[in-house]
Design a protein around this motif. Structure first.
Motif, PDB file in Angstrom:
ATOM      1  N   MET A   1     -78.910  96.897  77.379  1.00 54.54           N
ATOM      2  CA  MET A   1     -78.735  97.114  78.799  1.00 54.54           C
ATOM      3  C   MET A   1     -77.847  96.013  79.356  1.00 54.54           C
ATOM      4  O   MET A   1     -78.100  94.834  79.139  1.00 54.54           O
ATOM      5  N   LYS A   2     -76.836  96.417  80.073  1.00 51.90           N
ATOM      6  CA  LYS A   2     -75.865  95.472  80.592  1.00 51.90           C
ATOM      7  C   LYS A   2     -76.215  95.131  82.041  1.00 51.90           C
ATOM      8  O   LYS A   2     -76.425  95.997  82.864  1.00 51.90           O
ATOM      9  N   VAL A   3     -76.273  93.827  82.320  1.00 49.97           N
ATOM     10  CA  VAL A   3     -76.603  93.382  83.669  1.00 49.97           C
ATOM     11  C   VAL A   3     -75.301  93.084  84.399  1.00 49.97           C
ATOM     12  O   VAL A   3     -74.456  92.348  83.899  1.00 49.97           O
ATOM     13  N   GLN A   4     -75.161  93.665  85.554  1.00 52.67           N
ATOM     14  CA  GLN A   4     -73.954  93.440  86.348  1.00 52.67           C
ATOM     15  C   GLN A   4     -74.225  92.388  87.403  1.00 52.67           C
ATOM     16  O   GLN A   4     -75.278  92.368  88.021  1.00 52.67           O
ATOM     17  N   ARG A   5     -73.236  91.522  87.577  1.00 49.23           N
ATOM     18  CA  ARG A   5     -73.353  90.506  88.616  1.00 49.23           C
ATOM     19  C   ARG A   5     -72.707  91.022  89.895  1.00 49.23           C
ATOM     20  O   ARG A   5     -71.707  91.738  89.859  1.00 49.23           O
ATOM     21  N   ALA A   6     -73.275  90.603  90.990  1.00 50.66           N
ATOM     22  CA  ALA A   6     -72.686  90.987  92.270  1.00 50.66           C
ATOM     23  C   ALA A   6     -71.395  90.200  92.484  1.00 50.66           C
ATOM     24  O   ALA A   6     -71.319  89.026  92.164  1.00 50.66           O
ATOM     25  N   ARG A   7     -70.405  90.873  93.019  1.00 55.00           N
ATOM     26  CA  ARG A   7     -69.138  90.198  93.286  1.00 55.00           C
ATOM     27  C   ARG A   7     -69.261  89.363  94.555  1.00 55.00           C
ATOM     28  O   ARG A   7     -69.986  89.706  95.473  1.00 55.00           O
ATOM     29  N   TRP A   8     -68.491  88.298  94.575  1.00 58.45           N
ATOM     30  CA  TRP A   8     -68.502  87.422  95.747  1.00 58.45           C
ATOM     31  C   TRP A   8     -67.625  88.047  96.821  1.00 58.45           C
ATOM     32  O   TRP A   8     -66.523  88.480  96.560  1.00 58.45           O
ATOM     33  N   SER A   9     -68.128  88.036  97.998  1.00 58.96           N
ATOM     34  CA  SER A   9     -67.329  88.584  99.082  1.00 58.96           C
ATOM     35  C   SER A   9     -67.413  87.661 100.288  1.00 58.96           C
ATOM     36  O   SER A   9     -68.272  86.798 100.379  1.00 58.96           O
ATOM     37  N   ALA A  10     -66.517  87.874 101.203  1.00 59.37           N
ATOM     38  CA  ALA A  10     -66.494  87.046 102.413  1.00 59.37           C
ATOM     39  C   ALA A  10     -67.702  87.335 103.291  1.00 59.37           C
ATOM     40  O   ALA A  10     -68.141  86.493 104.067  1.00 59.37           O
ATOM     41  N   ALA A  11     -68.270  88.512 103.150  1.00 61.24           N
ATOM     42  CA  ALA A  11     -69.412  88.879 103.983  1.00 61.24           C
ATOM     43  C   ALA A  11     -70.660  88.085 103.611  1.00 61.24           C
ATOM     44  O   ALA A  11     -71.498  87.816 104.467  1.00 61.24           O
ATOM     45  N   THR A  12     -70.780  87.686 102.343  1.00 66.19           N
ATOM     46  CA  THR A  12     -71.964  86.939 101.929  1.00 66.19           C
ATOM     47  C   THR A  12     -71.777  85.443 102.051  1.00 66.19           C
ATOM     48  O   THR A  12     -72.664  84.678 101.713  1.00 66.19           O
ATOM     49  N   GLY A  13     -70.625  85.009 102.509  1.00 68.36           N
ATOM     50  CA  GLY A  13     -70.405  83.592 102.696  1.00 68.36           C
ATOM     51  C   GLY A  13     -69.676  82.928 101.550  1.00 68.36           C
ATOM     52  O   GLY A  13     -69.564  81.712 101.514  1.00 68.36           O
ATOM     53  N   GLY A  14     -69.205  83.696 100.589  1.00 68.22           N
ATOM     54  CA  GLY A  14     -68.438  83.112  99.497  1.00 68.22           C
ATOM     55  C   GLY A  14     -69.320  82.451  98.470  1.00 68.22           C
ATOM     56  O   GLY A  14     -70.105  83.107  97.804  1.00 68.22           O
ATOM     57  N   ARG A  15     -69.213  81.163  98.341  1.00 72.60           N
ATOM     58  CA  ARG A  15     -69.912  80.430  97.280  1.00 72.60           C
ATOM     59  C   ARG A  15     -71.346  80.110  97.688  1.00 72.60           C
ATOM     60  O   ARG A  15     -71.651  78.997  98.084  1.00 72.60           O
ATOM     61  N   THR A  16     -72.221  81.049  97.569  1.00 75.59           N
ATOM     62  CA  THR A  16     -73.613  80.800  97.944  1.00 75.59           C
ATOM     63  C   THR A  16     -74.363  80.065  96.844  1.00 75.59           C
ATOM     64  O   THR A  16     -75.340  79.393  97.107  1.00 75.59           O
ATOM     65  N   GLY A  17     -73.906  80.167  95.595  1.00 76.47           N
ATOM     66  CA  GLY A  17     -74.604  79.537  94.485  1.00 76.47           C
ATOM     67  C   GLY A  17     -74.432  78.031  94.437  1.00 76.47           C
ATOM     68  O   GLY A  17     -75.255  77.322  93.886  1.00 76.47           O
ATOM     69  N   THR A  18     -73.372  77.514  95.018  1.00 75.13           N
ATOM     70  CA  THR A  18     -73.124  76.086  94.927  1.00 75.13           C
ATOM     71  C   THR A  18     -73.705  75.306  96.090  1.00 75.13           C
ATOM     72  O   THR A  18     -73.621  74.087  96.101  1.00 75.13           O
ATOM     73  N   SER A  19     -74.269  75.957  97.077  1.00 77.09           N
ATOM     74  CA  SER A  19     -74.784  75.225  98.231  1.00 77.09           C
ATOM     75  C   SER A  19     -75.953  74.330  97.826  1.00 77.09           C
ATOM     76  O   SER A  19     -76.070  73.218  98.329  1.00 77.09           O
ATOM     77  N   GLY A  20     -76.778  74.782  96.902  1.00 74.01           N
ATOM     78  CA  GLY A  20     -77.876  73.938  96.427  1.00 74.01           C
ATOM     79  C   GLY A  20     -77.372  72.716  95.681  1.00 74.01           C
ATOM     80  O   GLY A  20     -77.898  71.615  95.832  1.00 74.01           O
TER      81      GLY A  20
END
Length: 66
Positions: free
Chosen positions: A1-20
């Motif tokens: 089973m292949k897991v797809q990652r969500a694409r980064w978009s301007a609507a989600t704020g861009g780099r949400t993973g690096t804020s932490g």
């Protein structure tokens, strides 16, 4: 089973993973700055204590000064 990652978009704020990581780096820089400031603040006292310790005999004093 292949897991797809969500694409980064301007609507989600861009780099949400690096804020932490950014918060952790900012906290580490702040803590390091505070430690450095405390060390520089206490440096004259530490030098004075080291001189007194050396005059009292240092490691050679042994049990003479409890």
């Amino acid at each position: 089973m292949k897991v797809q990652r969500a694409r980064w978009s301007a609507a989600t704020g861009g780099r949400t993973g690096t804020s932490g990581q950014r918060v952790l780096m900012a906290e580490a820089a702040l803590a390091g700055g505070l430690v450095l400031a405390l060390l520089l603040w206490e440096l004259p006292s530490l030098r004075r204590e080291a001189r007194i310790w050396r005059m009292a005999g240092g490691f050679r004093a042994g049990h003479r000064y409890p």
